[in-house]
Design a protein around this motif. Sequence first.
Motif, PDB file in Angstrom:
ATOM      1  N   ILE A  62       0.865  -1.175   0.000  1.00 22.55           N
ATOM      2  CA  ILE A  62       0.000   0.000   0.000  1.00 22.55           C
ATOM      3  C   ILE A  62       0.901   1.224   0.000  1.00 22.55           C
ATOM      4  CG2 ILE A  62      -1.790   1.298   1.225  1.00 22.55           C
ATOM      5  CD1 ILE A  62      -2.714  -1.399   2.428  1.00 22.55           C
ATOM      6  N   VAL A  63       0.707   2.093  -0.982  1.00 19.50           N
ATOM      7  CA  VAL A  63       1.508   3.313  -1.101  1.00 19.50           C
ATOM      8  C   VAL A  63       0.640   4.520  -0.768  1.00 19.50           C
ATOM      9  CG1 VAL A  63       3.137   2.373  -2.789  1.00 19.50           C
ATOM     10  CG2 VAL A  63       1.040   3.465  -3.587  1.00 19.50           C
ATOM     11  N   TYR A  64       1.271   5.557  -0.230  1.00 17.00           N
ATOM     12  CA  TYR A  64       0.550   6.803   0.041  1.00 17.00           C
ATOM     13  C   TYR A  64       1.506   7.984  -0.028  1.00 17.00           C
ATOM     14  CZ  TYR A  64       2.404   7.016   4.844  1.00 17.00           C
ATOM     15  OH  TYR A  64       3.233   7.100   5.945  1.00 17.00           O
ATOM     16  N   CYS A  65       0.910   9.172  -0.229  1.00 13.38           N
ATOM     17  CA  CYS A  65       1.704  10.397  -0.227  1.00 13.38           C
ATOM     18  C   CYS A  65       1.011  11.454   0.621  1.00 13.38           C
ATOM     19  CB  CYS A  65       2.033  10.876  -1.642  1.00 13.38           C
ATOM     20  SG  CYS A  65       0.631  11.196  -2.727  1.00 13.38           S
ATOM     21  N   LYS A  66       0.912  12.672   0.135  1.00 12.39           N
ATOM     22  CA  LYS A  66       0.454  13.798   0.955  1.00 12.39           C
ATOM     23  C   LYS A  66      -1.068  13.893   1.095  1.00 12.39           C
ATOM     24  CE  LYS A  66       0.773  18.816   1.092  1.00 12.39           C
ATOM     25  NZ  LYS A  66       1.166  19.995   0.362  1.00 12.39           N
ATOM     26  N   ASP A  67      -1.780  13.899  -0.028  1.00 10.17           N
ATOM     27  CA  ASP A  67      -3.227  14.106  -0.007  1.00 10.17           C
ATOM     28  C   ASP A  67      -3.824  13.650  -1.338  1.00 10.17           C
ATOM     29  OD1 ASP A  67      -2.634  16.162  -1.856  1.00 10.17           O
ATOM     30  OD2 ASP A  67      -2.697  17.706  -0.306  1.00 10.17           O
ATOM     31  N   PHE A  68      -5.123  13.886  -1.502  1.00 10.49           N
ATOM     32  CA  PHE A  68      -5.803  13.442  -2.727  1.00 10.49           C
ATOM     33  C   PHE A  68      -5.219  14.063  -3.986  1.00 10.49           C
ATOM     34  CE2 PHE A  68      -9.219  12.416   0.332  1.00 10.49           C
ATOM     35  CZ  PHE A  68      -9.498  11.114  -0.069  1.00 10.49           C
ATOM     36  N   GLU A  69      -4.670  15.280  -3.889  1.00 11.20           N
ATOM     37  CA  GLU A  69      -4.122  15.958  -5.061  1.00 11.20           C
ATOM     38  C   GLU A  69      -2.708  15.496  -5.422  1.00 11.20           C
ATOM     39  OE1 GLU A  69      -5.836  17.978  -2.605  1.00 11.20           O
ATOM     40  OE2 GLU A  69      -7.546  17.597  -3.891  1.00 11.20           O
TER      41      GLU A  69
END
Length: 107
Positions: A62-69
């Motif tokens: 599962i990858v993620y970053c800062k926010d929806f944008e």
Amino acid sequence: MVETITAEKLKEKIENKEDFRLVEVLLPGLFDEWHIPGAINIPADDMKEIAPEILKRDEEIIVYCKDFECGASMRAANTLLELGYKKIIDFAGGKKDWIDKGYPIEK
């Protein structure tokens, strides 16, 4: 196509100690400020070089970053797919969605 996950489902997976790798794809300085519990840091731009050294191609990632944008997590997910990883999930809400919900963090 990359599957997505909500903050609620991710929190549930963490609480249930499910078997997956959680990867923050932002730069190390942002990771060091705070991150989701259990996450490791592989910046999106370094994914091609670092992922093969520490991630298994058959594990759920599962990858993620800062926010929806922020597009970094989807860019990282596509890189992982190109490298032959099979089960990639994008937590599109990222750090902002996580903290806005009041979920726990690590520093």
